[in-house]
Write an enzyme that holds these catalytic residues in place. Structure first.
Site, short mmCIF file in Angstrom:
data_model
loop_
_atom_site.label_atom_id
_atom_site.label_comp_id
_atom_site.label_asym_id
_atom_site.label_seq_id
_atom_site.Cartn_x
_atom_site.Cartn_y
_atom_site.Cartn_z
N ASP A 91 31.96 152.77 -28.17
CA ASP A 91 30.77 152.62 -28.91
C ASP A 91 30.18 153.99 -29.38
O ASP A 91 30.18 154.90 -28.69
CB ASP A 91 29.75 151.68 -27.96
CG ASP A 91 30.44 150.08 -28.17
OD1 ASP A 91 31.09 149.75 -29.02
OD2 ASP A 91 30.11 149.43 -27.03
N GLN A 131 28.24 154.52 -37.47
CA GLN A 131 26.92 153.77 -37.86
C GLN A 131 26.45 154.16 -39.26
O GLN A 131 26.48 155.45 -39.46
CB GLN A 131 25.77 154.09 -36.74
CG GLN A 131 26.05 153.89 -35.57
CD GLN A 131 24.92 154.21 -34.54
OE1 GLN A 131 24.36 153.45 -33.93
NE2 GLN A 131 24.99 155.48 -34.23
N ARG A 187 35.36 150.84 -36.42
CA ARG A 187 34.33 149.61 -36.42
C ARG A 187 33.22 150.14 -37.14
O ARG A 187 32.54 151.04 -36.57
CB ARG A 187 34.02 149.03 -35.02
CG ARG A 187 32.83 148.05 -35.00
CD ARG A 187 32.01 147.62 -33.78
NE ARG A 187 33.21 147.22 -32.74
CZ ARG A 187 33.00 147.60 -31.48
NH1 ARG A 187 31.80 148.17 -31.16
NH2 ARG A 187 33.95 147.22 -30.75
N LYS A 203 25.90 148.88 -39.02
CA LYS A 203 24.75 149.69 -39.63
C LYS A 203 23.90 150.66 -38.77
O LYS A 203 23.68 151.79 -39.11
CB LYS A 203 23.56 148.58 -39.98
CG LYS A 203 24.11 147.47 -41.07
CD LYS A 203 22.81 146.72 -41.50
CE LYS A 203 23.49 145.69 -42.65
NZ LYS A 203 22.43 144.77 -43.09
N THR A 231 29.21 142.89 -39.22
CA THR A 231 27.91 142.86 -39.71
C THR A 231 27.80 141.01 -39.62
O THR A 231 28.79 140.45 -39.46
CB THR A 231 27.97 143.07 -41.18
OG1 THR A 231 26.53 142.76 -41.77
CG2 THR A 231 28.93 142.45 -41.99
N ARG A 281 19.08 143.65 -29.71
CA ARG A 281 19.35 142.60 -30.61
C ARG A 281 18.41 142.02 -31.37
O ARG A 281 18.36 141.39 -32.55
CB ARG A 281 20.20 141.69 -29.81
CG ARG A 281 21.40 141.79 -29.21
CD ARG A 281 22.51 142.26 -30.11
NE ARG A 281 22.52 143.44 -30.90
CZ ARG A 281 22.92 144.68 -30.36
NH1 ARG A 281 23.22 144.75 -28.79
NH2 ARG A 281 22.45 145.91 -31.09
#
Length: 324
Positions: free
Chosen positions: A135, A164, A185, A188, A227, A290
């Protein structure tokens, strides 16, 4: 403004203590987090695979403050991967790892510690028959993270990485990483960044996402498109057709509990859909990000608060579903 306020809340220790201690928050968490134990992650993974979805599991554990905690977080992934192997779920379930959770921020050679722990996790994933994705975090960690991925890919070529799109540098990173065998991956971005390093206008962020998407889909790697925006998934489908990519030559990724109808639409069209499934007790930062990404989720928490005030602290919090 609401997004910035929520991201600010994620760093406020007093607010964190208040929210964690509020019972309806735990109910809200169930909409986005599998549970606190690896057994919860295994059970939820099994259920998702039965619907045709693949999974990437994230053990929530940021803010690592010691070597012991870093090593414990790495061991949690190693144990989880072995459990996936034993359960026969590893082929369709990989893991996502934040380097900060396994030592990157430690003062004494944190990057080396994180790479060593990531190597352990990658080997455990290989032994289980699956893979790992690293990540991405705030922009200050981007170079160190990409350097770690480059080092690890010498031995683990299937290692994925997150980029990102709202960072101004990301188009160039996409060009460099859109090579054969490279799993990327595209998201945004969910961290509060300044205008000089990131696009901050919503429309500019969307346009940057599409530019990066085009580079990855037209490249030779394996794009993982993360997304919930139906417009962006439709653009991705169109670009894939133009690039002669078939379903299975890329995948769509969505957060657990969000965009279920869109997941089903994509599955029906033959696309691979992977659900990002977090578990663990350190869920606070994840939850607030989130909410920042999708402020409408605040209405779920507001409904629970209202329900509790009207009906008392022992009332069932029916305003919050276990899944969305």
């Amino acid at each position: 403004m609401l997004r910035e306020a929520l991201l600010g809340v994620s760093r406020n220790a007093s607010v964190k203590k208040l929210i964690i201690g509020f019972p309806p928050t735990r109910e809200l968490v169930k909409a986005f987090v599998a549970g606190e134990a690896s057994a919860d992650a295994i059970g939820t993974t099994r259920g998702l695979q039965q619907t045709g979805r693949t999974v990437t599991i994230d053990h929530l554990g940021e803010d690592c403050t010691s070597v012991e905690l870093a090593d414990q977080a790495a061991q949690a992934y190693v144990d989880l991967l072995d459990q996936l192997r034993v359960a026969g779920l590893a082929e369709q379930a990989e893991v996502s790892v934040k380097l900060s959770a396994i030592g990157q921020d430690l003062a004494d050679d944190g990057n080396a510690r994180a790479v060593a722990n990531a190597r352990r996790i990658c080997q455990a994933a290989r032994d289980a028959g699956t893979a790992v994705t690293i990540d991405m975090e705030d922009h200050s960690k981007t170079d160190a993270t990409l350097e770690a991925v480059s080092e690890l890919r010498k031995d683990f070529g299937d290692l994925g990485v997150v980029l990102q799109s709202y960072l101004r540098r990301t188009e160039e990173d996409c060009r460099r990483l859109a090579e054969a065998g490279s799993r990327v991956r595209l998201v945004k971005g969910a961290y509060s960044e300044s205008h000089d390093v990131a696009h901050t206008d919503r429309h500019e962020i969307d346009k940057a996402f599409v530019r990066c998407l085009k580079i990855l889909i037209e490249g030779d790697g394996y794009p993982m498109i993360a997304t919930h925006d139906r417009r962006l998934t439709a653009i991705a489908e169109t670009l894939a057709i133009k690039a002669a990519r078939k379903p299975g030559d890329l995948e769509f990724q969505m957060l657990y509990g969000i965009g279920v109808a869109e997941q089903e639409r994509l599955l029906h069209k033959g696309h691979r859909v992977r659900v990002y499934l977090p578990y663990g007790s350190d869920w606070y930062g994840y939850l607030v990000r989130r909410l920042a990404e999708r402020p409408a989720n605040l209405f779920l928490l507001a409904g629970a608060v209202t329900h509790r005030v009207v009906n008392g602290p022992t009332a069932r919090h029916s305003a919050i579903p276990s899944r969305r």
